[in-house]
Design a protein around this motif. Structure first.
Motif, mmCIF file in Angstrom:
data_model
loop_
_atom_site.group_PDB
_atom_site.id
_atom_site.type_symbol
_atom_site.label_atom_id
_atom_site.label_comp_id
_atom_site.label_asym_id
_atom_site.label_seq_id
_atom_site.Cartn_x
_atom_site.Cartn_y
_atom_site.Cartn_z
ATOM 1 N N LEU A 20 -9.308 39.159 -54.861
ATOM 2 C CA LEU A 20 -10.701 39.414 -54.505
ATOM 3 C C LEU A 20 -11.062 38.720 -53.187
ATOM 4 C CD1 LEU A 20 -13.694 40.210 -55.256
ATOM 5 C CD2 LEU A 20 -13.779 38.020 -56.420
ATOM 6 N N ASN A 21 -10.730 37.425 -53.064
ATOM 7 C CA ASN A 21 -11.022 36.688 -51.836
ATOM 8 C C ASN A 21 -10.257 37.266 -50.649
ATOM 9 O OD1 ASN A 21 -12.845 34.146 -51.969
ATOM 10 N ND2 ASN A 21 -11.749 34.152 -53.921
ATOM 11 N N LYS A 22 -9.006 37.623 -50.875
ATOM 12 C CA LYS A 22 -8.191 38.212 -49.805
ATOM 13 C C LYS A 22 -8.813 39.524 -49.319
ATOM 14 C CE LYS A 22 -3.437 39.588 -48.866
ATOM 15 N NZ LYS A 22 -2.080 39.718 -49.427
ATOM 16 N N ALA A 23 -9.253 40.360 -50.239
ATOM 17 C CA ALA A 23 -9.862 41.645 -49.864
ATOM 18 C C ALA A 23 -11.213 41.447 -49.181
ATOM 19 C CB ALA A 23 -10.026 42.531 -51.102
ATOM 20 N N ALA A 24 -12.015 40.535 -49.705
ATOM 21 C CA ALA A 24 -13.363 40.336 -49.159
ATOM 22 C C ALA A 24 -13.335 39.755 -47.751
ATOM 23 C CB ALA A 24 -14.178 39.433 -50.085
ATOM 24 N N PHE A 25 -12.377 38.879 -47.473
ATOM 25 C CA PHE A 25 -12.328 38.219 -46.166
ATOM 26 C C PHE A 25 -11.308 38.842 -45.212
ATOM 27 C CE2 PHE A 25 -14.317 34.969 -48.835
ATOM 28 C CZ PHE A 25 -15.402 34.618 -48.036
ATOM 29 N N GLY A 26 -10.521 39.806 -45.711
ATOM 30 C CA GLY A 26 -9.558 40.491 -44.852
ATOM 31 C C GLY A 26 -8.366 39.631 -44.457
ATOM 32 N N ASP A 28 -5.950 35.842 -46.200
ATOM 33 C CA ASP A 28 -5.810 35.049 -47.418
ATOM 34 C C ASP A 28 -6.226 33.579 -47.284
ATOM 35 O OD1 ASP A 28 -3.652 34.125 -45.977
ATOM 36 O OD2 ASP A 28 -2.149 34.676 -47.466
ATOM 37 N N GLY A 29 -6.867 33.194 -46.192
ATOM 38 C CA GLY A 29 -7.283 31.802 -46.012
ATOM 39 C C GLY A 29 -8.190 31.303 -47.113
ATOM 40 N N GLU A 30 -9.232 32.065 -47.438
ATOM 41 C CA GLU A 30 -10.171 31.647 -48.479
ATOM 42 C C GLU A 30 -9.511 31.660 -49.854
ATOM 43 O OE1 GLU A 30 -10.909 33.590 -45.937
ATOM 44 O OE2 GLU A 30 -12.589 32.566 -44.965
ATOM 45 N N ALA A 31 -8.623 32.634 -50.087
ATOM 46 C CA ALA A 31 -7.898 32.698 -51.359
ATOM 47 C C ALA A 31 -7.031 31.448 -51.536
ATOM 48 C CB ALA A 31 -7.048 33.966 -51.412
ATOM 49 N N LYS A 32 -6.372 31.024 -50.458
ATOM 50 C CA LYS A 32 -5.550 29.811 -50.511
ATOM 51 C C LYS A 32 -6.425 28.576 -50.667
ATOM 52 C CE LYS A 32 -1.575 31.614 -48.051
ATOM 53 N NZ LYS A 32 -0.770 31.596 -46.828
ATOM 54 N N LEU A 37 -8.251 23.901 -53.735
ATOM 55 C CA LEU A 37 -9.371 23.169 -54.332
ATOM 56 C C LEU A 37 -9.191 23.006 -55.835
ATOM 57 C CD1 LEU A 37 -12.352 24.570 -52.266
ATOM 58 C CD2 LEU A 37 -11.565 22.182 -52.325
ATOM 59 N N ARG A 38 -8.652 24.034 -56.501
ATOM 60 C CA ARG A 38 -8.415 23.926 -57.947
ATOM 61 C C ARG A 38 -7.515 22.736 -58.285
ATOM 62 N NH1 ARG A 38 -6.838 29.632 -58.231
ATOM 63 N NH2 ARG A 38 -8.698 30.839 -58.706
ATOM 64 N N GLU A 39 -6.612 22.400 -57.368
ATOM 65 C CA GLU A 39 -5.652 21.313 -57.602
ATOM 66 C C GLU A 39 -6.163 19.967 -57.096
ATOM 67 O OE1 GLU A 39 -2.980 21.925 -59.425
ATOM 68 O OE2 GLU A 39 -3.698 23.990 -59.521
ATOM 69 N N GLY A 172 -9.229 21.588 -44.618
ATOM 70 C CA GLY A 172 -8.485 21.463 -43.359
ATOM 71 C C GLY A 172 -7.075 22.025 -43.437
ATOM 72 N N GLN A 173 -6.652 22.475 -44.600
ATOM 73 C CA GLN A 173 -5.278 22.959 -44.788
ATOM 74 C C GLN A 173 -5.151 24.470 -44.670
ATOM 75 O OE1 GLN A 173 -3.974 21.379 -48.541
ATOM 76 N NE2 GLN A 173 -3.892 19.276 -47.801
ATOM 77 N N VAL A 174 -6.283 25.158 -44.511
ATOM 78 C CA VAL A 174 -6.223 26.636 -44.414
ATOM 79 C C VAL A 174 -6.795 27.112 -43.095
ATOM 80 C CG1 VAL A 174 -6.170 27.097 -46.867
ATOM 81 C CG2 VAL A 174 -8.364 26.891 -45.714
#
Length: 174
Positions: A20-26, A28-32, A37-39, A172-174
């Motif tokens: 979903l994040n990958k598709a919405a933002f075009g 994969d930065g936000e998806a990553k 953040l989950r970790e 800062g990692q993406v």
């Protein structure tokens, strides 16, 4: 019109949230970012929310812990709203607004007093966000003043809070 349910993200939703994040933002930065953040210690499971239509995840919003550091080295706890994504085919149907409204309410219930967002200056003010500079809160990077916003979840939630936002390392990692 199909019913939209807002609920806490579950592990079974992770792949759908990534796509979903990958598709919405075009990209994969936000998806990553969500995965990182989950970790992290900044992750709050109760504030990783999905919008579901039937069985399909059509939206996601994440609030994570941040610190606002003043010039004297004092730190104030707050939240960052980032990212928020809605499936491209489902955008402009109010799903993002439902995620924001539900998320802000949930954050307040959990005892948080304010939220920071870097977002569209014509969109977020509809939900009560105002330029963070109103409280003398600044971003750690150069962005347009009107795009860096804050909201008090309780009256006076940012009273006496000034300084620069310190985002979790994942940003800062993406």
């Amino acid at each position: 019109m199909i019913q939209i349910e807002i609920r806490q993200e579950q592990p079974a939703d992770h792949q759908a949230v990534y796509e979903l994040n990958k598709a919405a933002f075009g990209q994969d930065g936000e998806a990553k970012l969500v995965e990182l953040l989950r970790e992290s210690d900044a992750f709050i499971p109760e504030l990783s929310l999905v919008a579901v239509a039937g069985e399909e995840v059509v939206g996601h919003i994440l609030f994570s812990k941040i610190k606002i550091m003043d010039k004297n080295g004092r730190s104030f706890d707050s939240l960052a709203l980032a990212p928020m994504a809605v499936k491209p085919a489902r955008q402009r149907q109010g799903i993002g607004g439902k995620l924001i409204t539900h998320g802000l309410s949930r954050a307040k219930t959990l005892g948080y007093t304010a939220v920071i967002v870097l977002g569209h200056e014509a969109y977020y003010p509809k939900f009560g966000f105002a330029p963070a500079i109103t409280w003398q809160i600044k971003p750690p990077f150069d962005v347009p003043e009107n795009a860096f916003m804050a909201i008090e979840l309780v009256t006076g939630g940012l009273q006496g809070v000034t300084g620069t936002v310190n985002y979790p390392e994942a940003f800062g990692q993406v």
